[in-house]
Scaffold this motif. Sequence first.
Motif, PDB file in Angstrom:
ATOM      1  N   ASN A  48       0.776  -1.227  -0.336  1.00 18.06           N
ATOM      2  CA  ASN A  48      -0.148   0.147  -0.121  1.00 18.06           C
ATOM      3  C   ASN A  48       0.740   1.338  -0.037  1.00 18.06           C
ATOM      4  O   ASN A  48       0.470   2.250  -0.613  1.00 18.06           O
ATOM      5  CB  ASN A  48      -1.032  -0.032   1.218  1.00 18.06           C
ATOM      6  CG  ASN A  48      -2.225  -1.148   0.834  1.00 18.06           C
ATOM      7  OD1 ASN A  48      -2.866  -0.779  -0.008  1.00 18.06           O
ATOM      8  ND2 ASN A  48      -1.946  -2.446   1.529  1.00 18.06           N
ATOM      9  N   SER A  49       2.120   1.269   0.545  1.00 23.53           N
ATOM     10  CA  SER A  49       3.103   2.324   0.402  1.00 23.53           C
ATOM     11  C   SER A  49       3.231   2.614  -0.840  1.00 23.53           C
ATOM     12  O   SER A  49       3.392   3.791  -1.173  1.00 23.53           O
ATOM     13  CB  SER A  49       4.105   1.970   1.473  1.00 23.53           C
ATOM     14  OG  SER A  49       5.049   3.170   1.433  1.00 23.53           O
ATOM     15  N   LYS A  53       3.170   5.794  -3.149  1.00 21.14           N
ATOM     16  CA  LYS A  53       4.207   6.167  -3.817  1.00 21.14           C
ATOM     17  C   LYS A  53       4.055   6.560  -5.336  1.00 21.14           C
ATOM     18  O   LYS A  53       4.451   7.654  -6.040  1.00 21.14           O
ATOM     19  CB  LYS A  53       5.487   5.572  -3.577  1.00 21.14           C
ATOM     20  CG  LYS A  53       6.841   6.057  -4.134  1.00 21.14           C
ATOM     21  CD  LYS A  53       8.013   5.184  -3.617  1.00 21.14           C
ATOM     22  CE  LYS A  53       9.272   5.552  -4.187  1.00 21.14           C
ATOM     23  NZ  LYS A  53      10.242   4.730  -3.900  1.00 21.14           N
ATOM     24  N   ALA A  69      -4.224   4.256   1.570  1.00 25.63           N
ATOM     25  CA  ALA A  69      -3.765   4.897   3.041  1.00 25.63           C
ATOM     26  C   ALA A  69      -4.874   4.297   3.934  1.00 25.63           C
ATOM     27  O   ALA A  69      -4.402   3.906   5.115  1.00 25.63           O
ATOM     28  CB  ALA A  69      -3.934   6.287   2.708  1.00 25.63           C
ATOM     29  N   LEU A  72      -3.541   0.755   4.673  1.00 29.01           N
ATOM     30  CA  LEU A  72      -2.118   0.614   5.417  1.00 29.01           C
ATOM     31  C   LEU A  72      -2.372   1.420   7.080  1.00 29.01           C
ATOM     32  O   LEU A  72      -1.753   0.747   7.909  1.00 29.01           O
ATOM     33  CB  LEU A  72      -1.223   1.805   4.728  1.00 29.01           C
ATOM     34  CG  LEU A  72       0.245   1.837   5.209  1.00 29.01           C
ATOM     35  CD1 LEU A  72       0.980   2.456   3.993  1.00 29.01           C
ATOM     36  CD2 LEU A  72       0.530   2.544   6.455  1.00 29.01           C
ATOM     37  N   ALA A 121       0.279   7.009   9.772  1.00 25.55           N
ATOM     38  CA  ALA A 121      -0.571   6.410   8.864  1.00 25.55           C
ATOM     39  C   ALA A 121      -2.024   6.870   9.028  1.00 25.55           C
ATOM     40  O   ALA A 121      -2.506   7.190   8.121  1.00 25.55           O
ATOM     41  CB  ALA A 121      -0.385   4.932   9.031  1.00 25.55           C
ATOM     42  N   TYR A 140       3.197  11.686   3.496  1.00 21.96           N
ATOM     43  CA  TYR A 140       4.092  10.292   2.968  1.00 21.96           C
ATOM     44  C   TYR A 140       5.426  10.304   3.385  1.00 21.96           C
ATOM     45  O   TYR A 140       5.946   9.288   3.941  1.00 21.96           O
ATOM     46  CB  TYR A 140       3.711  10.332   1.483  1.00 21.96           C
ATOM     47  CG  TYR A 140       4.170   8.904   0.831  1.00 21.96           C
ATOM     48  CD1 TYR A 140       3.701   7.842   1.528  1.00 21.96           C
ATOM     49  CD2 TYR A 140       5.582   8.757   0.095  1.00 21.96           C
ATOM     50  CE1 TYR A 140       4.277   6.279   1.119  1.00 21.96           C
ATOM     51  CE2 TYR A 140       5.988   7.775  -0.467  1.00 21.96           C
ATOM     52  CZ  TYR A 140       5.276   6.420   0.062  1.00 21.96           C
ATOM     53  OH  TYR A 140       5.968   5.259  -0.187  1.00 21.96           O
ATOM     54  N   LEU A 143       5.609   9.546   7.094  1.00 23.65           N
ATOM     55  CA  LEU A 143       5.246   8.044   7.335  1.00 23.65           C
ATOM     56  C   LEU A 143       6.607   7.262   7.060  1.00 23.65           C
ATOM     57  O   LEU A 143       6.970   6.521   7.945  1.00 23.65           O
ATOM     58  CB  LEU A 143       4.297   7.787   6.334  1.00 23.65           C
ATOM     59  CG  LEU A 143       3.928   6.088   6.797  1.00 23.65           C
ATOM     60  CD1 LEU A 143       3.156   5.762   7.681  1.00 23.65           C
ATOM     61  CD2 LEU A 143       3.148   5.556   5.397  1.00 23.65           C
ATOM     62  N   ASN A 144       7.397   7.505   5.963  1.00 31.77           N
ATOM     63  CA  ASN A 144       8.395   6.914   5.575  1.00 31.77           C
ATOM     64  C   ASN A 144       9.508   6.943   6.656  1.00 31.77           C
ATOM     65  O   ASN A 144      10.483   6.108   7.054  1.00 31.77           O
ATOM     66  CB  ASN A 144       8.948   7.162   4.340  1.00 31.77           C
ATOM     67  CG  ASN A 144       8.168   6.467   3.250  1.00 31.77           C
ATOM     68  OD1 ASN A 144       7.934   5.219   3.380  1.00 31.77           O
ATOM     69  ND2 ASN A 144       7.806   7.126   1.967  1.00 31.77           N
ATOM     70  N   CYS A 147       9.034   4.425   9.356  1.00 27.88           N
ATOM     71  CA  CYS A 147       9.521   3.047   9.145  1.00 27.88           C
ATOM     72  C   CYS A 147      10.980   2.873   9.220  1.00 27.88           C
ATOM     73  O   CYS A 147      11.389   1.887   9.725  1.00 27.88           O
ATOM     74  CB  CYS A 147       9.232   2.548   7.407  1.00 27.88           C
ATOM     75  SG  CYS A 147       7.641   3.085   6.741  1.00 27.88           S
TER      76      CYS A 147
END
Length: 158
Positions: A48-49, A53, A69, A72, A121, A140, A143-144, A147
């Motif tokens: 889903n990421s 992207k 989204a 996720l 998220a 986004y 969010l990354n 991770c």
Amino acid sequence: MKKAISRIVVPVLALSALSVSIAYAQQGPRPENLVKWRQSAYQVVAWNSARIKASVTGSYDKAEVAQAASTLAAVANSGLPKLFAAGTEKTRGWHETSAKAEVFSESKRFSELDADFAKAANELAKLAQAGDEAGVKTQYVALNKTCKACHDSYKASE
Ligand code: HEC
């Protein structure tokens, strides 16, 4: 007569229900399933990421981003740290686990990073539903970072 039967049948039923629930509690999920589930959950996150992207780097598709989204976010909100139960430190799931030993020895910090991830998220899902393209692009990136913050400490590179 009816009463006499129920005096016997009811306790027997209650007993068998009890023994089923005890057996279930003793078994719990198998360690290899816990590892498969967590590896699968993160694969769903990655899928889903990647969909998001594609939109933020190419032409923006509001419906696609909203769908990805919210999926996720649902996985991020699912309580993923519960899948890192004691006894699964070295268990093989779909492949060898890439969780580092520190996931288990620093479980509080791991859960905090998981909560940061879920928060990012959820914010992304909100912006995606609203069709806020600029907001999604910024979020986004945020969010990354969540991770990476976790992987840097807790995931071995393959
Ligand atoms: C709180 C920590 C944490 C966060 C946040 C996190 N991950 Fe992970 N991730 C892990 C750990 C630990 C593993 C290793 C799981 C295992 O093999 O048991 C993993 C595994 C993976 C895998 C490999 C799955 C497999 O097939 O074994 C992918 C892909 C992945 N993460 C992507 C992401 C992406 C993308 C994000 C953010 C959008 C993210 N992760 C957020 C901790 C995290």
